[in-house]
Design a protein around this motif. Structure first.
Motif, PDB file in Angstrom:
ATOM      1  N   GLU A  44      50.321  56.307  33.202  1.00  0.00           N
ATOM      2  CA  GLU A  44      49.618  57.550  33.555  1.00  0.00           C
ATOM      3  C   GLU A  44      50.608  58.609  34.042  1.00  0.00           C
ATOM      4  O   GLU A  44      50.529  59.775  33.656  1.00  0.00           O
ATOM      5  CB  GLU A  44      48.568  57.267  34.633  1.00  0.00           C
ATOM      6  CG  GLU A  44      47.775  58.498  35.052  1.00  0.00           C
ATOM      7  CD  GLU A  44      46.736  58.198  36.114  1.00  0.00           C
ATOM      8  OE1 GLU A  44      46.463  59.086  36.953  1.00  0.00           O
ATOM      9  OE2 GLU A  44      46.194  57.068  36.120  1.00  0.00           O
TER      10      GLU A  44
ATOM     11  N   TYR B  88      44.239  57.612  33.638  1.00  0.00           N
ATOM     12  CA  TYR B  88      44.532  56.594  32.627  1.00  0.00           C
ATOM     13  C   TYR B  88      43.331  56.307  31.738  1.00  0.00           C
ATOM     14  O   TYR B  88      43.460  56.246  30.506  1.00  0.00           O
ATOM     15  CB  TYR B  88      44.996  55.305  33.312  1.00  0.00           C
ATOM     16  CG  TYR B  88      45.333  54.197  32.342  1.00  0.00           C
ATOM     17  CD1 TYR B  88      46.597  54.131  31.753  1.00  0.00           C
ATOM     18  CD2 TYR B  88      44.383  53.228  31.997  1.00  0.00           C
ATOM     19  CE1 TYR B  88      46.911  53.133  30.852  1.00  0.00           C
ATOM     20  CE2 TYR B  88      44.688  52.219  31.095  1.00  0.00           C
ATOM     21  CZ  TYR B  88      45.956  52.178  30.527  1.00  0.00           C
ATOM     22  OH  TYR B  88      46.264  51.180  29.629  1.00  0.00           O
ATOM     23  N   ASP B  89      42.157  56.129  32.349  1.00  0.00           N
ATOM     24  CA  ASP B  89      40.987  55.760  31.543  1.00  0.00           C
ATOM     25  C   ASP B  89      40.424  56.936  30.748  1.00  0.00           C
ATOM     26  O   ASP B  89      39.519  56.765  29.931  1.00  0.00           O
ATOM     27  CB  ASP B  89      39.898  55.144  32.426  1.00  0.00           C
ATOM     28  CG  ASP B  89      39.500  56.050  33.577  1.00  0.00           C
ATOM     29  OD1 ASP B  89      39.999  57.196  33.633  1.00  0.00           O
ATOM     30  OD2 ASP B  89      38.684  55.618  34.415  1.00  0.00           O
ATOM     31  N   GLN B  90      40.945  58.160  30.974  1.00  0.00           N
ATOM     32  CA  GLN B  90      40.518  59.328  30.202  1.00  0.00           C
ATOM     33  C   GLN B  90      41.467  59.615  29.032  1.00  0.00           C
ATOM     34  O   GLN B  90      41.143  60.415  28.155  1.00  0.00           O
ATOM     35  CB  GLN B  90      40.454  60.563  31.108  1.00  0.00           C
ATOM     36  CG  GLN B  90      39.400  60.471  32.202  1.00  0.00           C
ATOM     37  CD  GLN B  90      39.444  61.684  33.113  1.00  0.00           C
ATOM     38  OE1 GLN B  90      40.511  62.123  33.544  1.00  0.00           O
ATOM     39  NE2 GLN B  90      38.274  62.234  33.407  1.00  0.00           N
TER      40      GLN B  90
ATOM     41  N   GLN C 215      49.487  50.488  34.325  1.00  0.00           N
ATOM     42  CA  GLN C 215      48.590  51.594  34.035  1.00  0.00           C
ATOM     43  C   GLN C 215      49.001  52.849  34.804  1.00  0.00           C
ATOM     44  O   GLN C 215      48.998  53.957  34.248  1.00  0.00           O
ATOM     45  CB  GLN C 215      47.150  51.201  34.377  1.00  0.00           C
ATOM     46  CG  GLN C 215      46.571  50.130  33.475  1.00  0.00           C
ATOM     47  CD  GLN C 215      45.115  49.835  33.795  1.00  0.00           C
ATOM     48  OE1 GLN C 215      44.560  50.358  34.756  1.00  0.00           O
ATOM     49  NE2 GLN C 215      44.494  48.986  32.984  1.00  0.00           N
TER      50      GLN C 215
ATOM     51  N   GLN D 140      42.938  56.039  23.688  1.00  0.00           N
ATOM     52  CA  GLN D 140      43.710  54.830  23.437  1.00  0.00           C
ATOM     53  C   GLN D 140      44.761  55.055  22.361  1.00  0.00           C
ATOM     54  O   GLN D 140      45.864  54.502  22.432  1.00  0.00           O
ATOM     55  CB  GLN D 140      42.781  53.680  23.029  1.00  0.00           C
ATOM     56  CG  GLN D 140      43.460  52.321  22.940  1.00  0.00           C
ATOM     57  CD  GLN D 140      44.062  51.871  24.260  1.00  0.00           C
ATOM     58  OE1 GLN D 140      43.444  52.010  25.313  1.00  0.00           O
ATOM     59  NE2 GLN D 140      45.295  51.350  24.215  1.00  0.00           N
TER      60      GLN D 140
END
Length: 715
Positions: A183, A90-92, A179, A95
């Motif tokens: 993902e 998710y954080d990769q 999240q 946005q």
């Protein structure tokens, strides 16, 4: 004492008019039913929640079987079925990609519980309108519902499926965070072109990882989910870009980007990755992949199929066919290594315009290249390359073959007869050993098509496949040991080997001395005879073939452990003016082989090169033009030749060139005394044990009478 009235004494829910009572009871019933439905839903949701797999398990759940086909150097030739990229956390995920997908697919994703009530009401209204118009509702599910459908359900449209989808979506929201759900969605949803997940889509459409997606690229990818088959750049690049423009507008309306950002982003400026060229390579993969059904049982895990195809050789083969096939004609090429590995396969000039594989599917007359089996049978029956035979008129069962020169040259050696493809000698040898014996020899060496046993069969009147003929020549080059073509070396599933090819060298077809003598004949044919155009500056053995009225041209030969067969002709079997095996096919062989064996050590043949008789006699024109293919009708009777288009002499037609350098071949594995594999030969020829003719012995009865009794036999 006052008396209480009945009306005053009645309970409150029984007082009033009929409609008031109806309303009260309806309200009570509705609340009760709603309460029951809520409890039932809660039970269903929490029951579903308890059975949901873990997040890691859902990450690995399959969407279908992917097959990646690799060349011999590991290069991916083609990917079939669903394609997966790397899992992007998710954080990769950029946005802009997350914003684009939420804006287009589920604007209230961050606030609903898995099912959007507002969206449901809107969908019901739209569904009613579409139903009235005779159309079906498409889409309308939240991101969570799409995750539920992708992982647990099918795309079959039904009310029951939608209810299960909603229950699973609510359960997913109870167990996983927003999240985690997003993902899962971005890594598993289908984006078209066979790509599942944003990384597979990014690599396929843009040529890079999804971690580097720009706003314009994200808009294109987000726009694909609505209709992957329609908006995929591989299907319609312009439609994909136009859809991205709509996505940018929606993102601005949802407040995910500003109007200025939307206006500044031009999807038309996004560089789309070119589709990999799958031209002639697909001839090979179309031939090899169906074999998986008999090799493995795995039907779910992603497969990596490692093949024998050499991309450099494949490119050379493609160029050789395109450059040499006559206008209006097709061409095919197969190249087989000494162990049977198919290194190159071209089934036509252009796969895009014709997927018909002429290397493995087409059945055409081989012309004089079929004489390989005539001479193999003669050598096995006791003849030697230096034996003297008489080139003279001959009639067999009413059939009188003629040489192209329209004359006969008297006593010549078998080597000379083969080098210059003398038809009368092939006919006499076939009669001597028996036409059935010749047919059996062809079957023994891997010819899988029916072979007639009429006398004219010695000139190649039975249809054959290029891959079968190439296999036969490869077996001769392998010292008489059977070579079986194969294209798949191993198959892996999740990095685990589930199939490994093993080369079988146990099937001896002819004794080593017979194969060595046959190679003696074939190297002379290339050095000084009909196949001179196939010379590549190192020892080559081979044979040309030309059929009636120049409808088919063949050259098949080997050098340095690599056997290559070339065929050219028209699909409609019409005449190709000037087509002869010693011309365009031999030149294509030369163009391919000179590159294919460039990095291989030079291998000398076991037998010394001996010039044919005409090299030692003054009459150099005694045998006419090379590869004097006999013109015969369907019954094998000679017919007049049509006028030929004048053609300038080619390299393959000069008969006075110096012979190639003599040399010896490395000691073969098989020795003269090796025992033939009779069980294998019986299976190849379709004969029961005890029916076979003993090798090296002449027939016990006159073959002409034997075959006269069965003129139409096919084996």
């Amino acid at each position: 004492m006052a008396v209480k009235s009945k009306t005053a004494a009645a309970p409150w829910w029984r007082r009033g008019s009929f409609w008031k009572k109806f309303f009260v009871w309806s309200l009570i019933s509705g609340v009760t039913l709603a309460l029951i439905a809520f409890v039932s839903l809660a039970i269903a949701v929490y029951s579903a929640r308890s059975t949901l797999p873990s997040f890691d398990q859902m990450k690995s759940s399959p969407n279908g079987q992917m097959i990646r086909v690799h060349a011999v150097d590991g290069t991916v030739l083609v990917s079939l079925g669903p394609s997966y990229g790397e899992w992007i956390k998710y954080d990769q995920i950029p946005q802009v990609m997350k914003d684009a997908i939420i804006a287009t697919e589920d604007r209230r994703f961050e606030s609903h519980w898995g099912v959007d009530p507002i969206g449901v009401l809107r969908i019901l209204w739209v569904a009613k309108r579409l139903h009235d118009e005779g159309r079906r509702l498409q889409g309308g599910s939240t991101i969570t519902q799409q995750v539920a459908r992708t992982i647990f359900l099918s795309n079959k449209y039904s009310v029951g499926r939608k209810i299960r989808e909603a229950i699973l979506a609510l359960a997913l929201e109870r167990k996983f965070s927003k999240q985690e759900i997003l993902e899962l969605y971005l890594n598993k949803v289908y984006f078209g072109g066979g790509a599942y997940g944003i990384d597979a889509a990014s690599r396929k459409f843009f040529g890079h990882s999804a971690t580097n997606l720009t706003l314009g690229e994200s808009a294109i990818v987000a726009g694909l989910v609505k209709a992957p088959s329609h908006y995929s750049p591989t299907a319609d690049a312009e439609a994909a870009v136009d859809r991205a423009t709509v996505v940018l507008k929606v993102m601005a309306e949802a407040g995910k980007i500003s109007e200025a950002q939307a206006n500044a982003t031009d999807p038309h400026a996004v560089q789309l990755a070119p589709e990999p060229k799958q031209n002639s390579v697909r001839y090979f993969t179309d031939w090899a992949l169906p074999q998986l059904e008999t090799l493995i049982d795995e039907t779910e895990a992603p497969l990596d199929v490692w093949t024998t195809l050499d991309l450099n050789m494949q490119r050379s083969a493609d160029q050789a066919i395109r450059a040499n096939a006559p206008d209006g004609a097709q061409g095919a090429l197969v190249s087989i290594d000494r162990d049977g590995a198919v290194r190159a396969m071209v089934g036509g000039k252009d796969y895009v315009s014709s997927i018909y594989n002429r290397a493995t599917q087409a059945q055409r007359q081989p012309g004089s290249s079929f004489k390989l089996f005539v001479y193999l049978a003669a050598l096995e029956a006791g003849h030697k390359p230096d034996d003297i035979v008489v080139d003279e008129p001959v009639t067999i069962d009413g059939w009188s073959p003629r040489n192209d020169s329209r004359r006969n040259s008297g006593p010549i050696t078998i080597r000379t007869a083969f080098a210059y493809s003398v038809n009368t000698i092939a006919a006499k040898l076939g009669q001597e050993v028996g036409f059935t014996t010749v047919a059996d020899m062809a079957k023994r060496f891997g010819i899988t098509t029916p072979i007639n046993t009429q006398p004219a069969m010695v000139l190649g009147t039975s249809n054959v496949r290029l891959i079968d003929m190439t296999r036969a020549f490869a077996s001769v080059g392998n010292n008489g040991v059977a070579v079986t073509p194969y294209g798949i070396t191993r198959v892996t599933a999740n990095n685990r080997v589930i199939y490994q090819h093993e080369v079988d060298t146990s099937h001896v077809l002819v004794a080593n001395y017979v194969a060595a003598q046959m190679i003696d004949l074939m190297q002379t044919a290339v050095a000084t005879g009909t196949g001179r155009a196939a010379q590549i500056g190192r020892p080559v053995a081979g044979k040309t073939g030309t059929t009636t009225s120049n409808k088919d041209g063949w050259f098949i030969g080997f050098s340095s452990g690599l056997t290559t067969g070339v065929w050219m002709g028209r699909d409609d079997a019409k005449v190709v003016p000037g087509l002869q095996g010693g011309r365009a096919p031999a030149r294509a062989f030369h163009d391919f082989m000179i590159q294919a064996v460039a990095n291989r050590p030079i291998e000398q043949f076991e037998t010394q090169l001996t010039p044919p008789d005409n090299m030692l006699e003054p009459d150099e024109d005694a045998y006419g033009a090379p590869d004097n293919g006999m013109m015969v009708d369907p019954d094998g009777n000679p017919i007049a030749q049509p006028p030929q288009v004048p053609v300038e002499p080619q390299d393959g037609e000069d008969m006075d060139a110096a012979p190639a350098q003599p040399g010896g071949r490395p000691a073969p594995v098989q020795q003269q005394g090796d025992k033939l594999d009779r069980d294998w030969i019986n299976r190849m020829t379709g004969r029961a044990p005890g029916q076979q003719q003993q090798p090296g012995r002449p027939p016990q009865r006159q073959p002409a009478q034997q075959d006269r009794q069965r003129p139409n036999d096919e084996y």
